[in-house]
Design an enzyme around this catalytic site. Structure first.
Site, PDB file in Angstrom:
ATOM      1  N   LEU A   1       0.799  -1.225   0.000  1.00  0.00           N
ATOM      2  CA  LEU A   1       0.000   0.000   0.000  1.00  0.00           C
ATOM      3  C   LEU A   1       0.830   1.272   0.000  1.00  0.00           C
ATOM      4  O   LEU A   1       0.293   2.369   0.155  1.00  0.00           O
ATOM      5  CB  LEU A   1      -0.944  -0.012   1.206  1.00  0.00           C
ATOM      6  N   CYS A   2       2.144   1.145  -0.176  1.00  0.00           N
ATOM      7  CA  CYS A   2       3.002   2.327  -0.245  1.00  0.00           C
ATOM      8  C   CYS A   2       2.932   2.954  -1.634  1.00  0.00           C
ATOM      9  O   CYS A   2       2.766   2.262  -2.636  1.00  0.00           O
ATOM     10  CB  CYS A   2       4.459   1.958   0.061  1.00  0.00           C
ATOM     11  N   HIS A   3       3.087   4.276  -1.662  1.00  0.00           N
ATOM     12  CA  HIS A   3       3.119   4.986  -2.936  1.00  0.00           C
ATOM     13  C   HIS A   3       4.520   4.929  -3.531  1.00  0.00           C
ATOM     14  O   HIS A   3       5.512   4.851  -2.812  1.00  0.00           O
ATOM     15  CB  HIS A   3       2.729   6.453  -2.730  1.00  0.00           C
TER      16      HIS A   3
ATOM     17  N   MET B   1       8.454   4.909   5.430  1.00  0.00           N
ATOM     18  CA  MET B   1       8.623   3.500   5.071  1.00  0.00           C
ATOM     19  C   MET B   1       9.891   3.278   4.254  1.00  0.00           C
ATOM     20  O   MET B   1      10.529   2.224   4.346  1.00  0.00           O
ATOM     21  CB  MET B   1       7.401   2.990   4.302  1.00  0.00           C
ATOM     22  N   GLU B   2      10.263   4.268   3.452  1.00  0.00           N
ATOM     23  CA  GLU B   2      11.504   4.140   2.690  1.00  0.00           C
ATOM     24  C   GLU B   2      12.712   4.116   3.622  1.00  0.00           C
ATOM     25  O   GLU B   2      13.649   3.312   3.416  1.00  0.00           O
ATOM     26  CB  GLU B   2      11.620   5.290   1.682  1.00  0.00           C
TER      27      GLU B   2
ATOM     28  N   ASP C   1      23.408 -11.542   6.186  1.00  0.00           N
ATOM     29  CA  ASP C   1      23.857 -12.481   5.159  1.00  0.00           C
ATOM     30  C   ASP C   1      25.381 -12.508   5.070  1.00  0.00           C
ATOM     31  O   ASP C   1      25.985 -13.570   4.885  1.00  0.00           O
ATOM     32  CB  ASP C   1      23.256 -12.082   3.809  1.00  0.00           C
TER      33      ASP C   1
END
EC number: 4.6.1.17
Length: 324
Positions: free
Chosen positions: A77-79, A113-114, A128
């Site tokens: 749902l992120c733009h 969010m980014e 990793d």
């Protein structure tokens, strides 16, 4: 408690993408952090770049930047945003590699969010890279520290949650010098600043010495633990490798132009070439950051300028020091 409205849920309780077409464009910035907890051995190997795989921090930094750019593909749902910048930096404790990422854009919606995705992807990449040595490494504390822009303006976690400085006498000295980092030239500016700050009652970390090309990583290291003060020397001139002002602007929230100009003016009064320094000063959260030139004379000019200002400035940043 009032009813909380979730923006990503419609009136029927279904997930939706928020329509931001009516919102005004705004310069937006968000900073997030996290930590990969591992062993002291792994931390030492990463710092010395002695793990069998490729350059661990460079790989994780690139992964974090790429992750921020792919956030809309990863979180439904992120733009999709046109990011104007993503910075990913690392610091160290005895048994952890800390991660901090800042994302910037100009648009109708935020970049929280980014920034969070950059931290998460950088942290997973670190995992990793070190798992052959420490399969029990743990990525924790991925969280938003602060955000700016939009209708709500600035938001940040409380100092207790973010690690913003509660000790107003903590300082870090950072040196940008490719030659000093390589051991081909002895640096005298860092020790001079450490001696001065210690004499003023500061607890000082450093001098941390980084090549000019890696000064952004140096600032990430220096800001680990949110000291009250970071003073850098070097890399403020007009040479192609001088990148300290740009790295500083990437981490500060507000500039203190009068401080930088006063340092330049004091130097230029006796040494006209001091006017060529591009050093800046500003606030990264509640940390005061000041650039000084890389010469002993430039450092002495900085000390003379800062000493009468420092206590009042730090008190203001900490929430006191108001004019009577």
């Amino acid at each position: 408690m009032g009813v909380v409205s979730l923006t990503h849920v419609d009136d029927d309780g279904r997930a939706r993408m928020v329509d931001v077409s009516a919102k005004a464009d705004s310069t937006r910035r968000a900073t997030a952090a996290g930590a990969l907890h591992t062993t002291a051995e792994v931390v030492a190997l990463v710092r010395a770049d002695e793990l069998p795989k490729a350059d661990v921090l460079s790989t994780a930094r690139i992964a974090g930047i790429a992750g921020a750019k792919r956030t809309a593909d990863l979180i439904p749902l992120c733009h999709q945003l046109a990011l104007s910048g993503v910075e990913v930096g690392f610091g160290f404790t005895d048994t952890a590699i800390t991660i901090e990422a800042t994302a910037k854009t100009k648009g109708p919606t935020g970049v929280e969010m980014e920034a969070l995705t950059a931290v998460a992807i950088a942290g997973l990449t670190l995992h990793d890279m070190v798992k052959a040595v420490d399969p029990a490494a743990t990525l924790t504390d991925v969280r938003l520290l602060r955000k700016d822009g939009g209708k709500r303006g600035r938001w940040q976690r409380s100092p207790a949650e973010t690690g913003e400085p509660t000790d107003t006498r903590s300082a870090v000295v950072l040196v940008a010098s490719t030659a000093a980092a390589a051991g081909t030239r002895a640096d005298t500016t860092g020790p001079a600043l450490v001696e001065w700050l210690s004499g003023l009652g500061f607890t000082v970390r450093g001098p941390l010495i980084y090549p000019d090309a890696e000064i952004a990583a140096g600032f990430a290291d220096a800001l680990t633990g949110a000291p009250a003060l970071v003073i850098s020397t070097g890399g403020t001139g007009a040479a192609p490798t001088d990148a300290t002002p740009e790295a500083t602007r990437a981490v500060i929230d507000r500039e203190l132009p009068g401080v930088a100009e006063s340092i330049r003016q004091r130097g230029a009064a006796t040494f006209p070439l001091a006017a060529l320094s591009r050093g800046v000063a500003g606030l990264a959260g509640r940390t005061v950051v000041v650039n000084l030139p890389g010469s002993p004379g430039g450092v002495q000019d900085g000390i003379a300028t800062l000493e009468p200002l420092l206590d009042h400035l730090l008190a203001q940043v900490a929430g006191g020091g108001r004019h009577e």
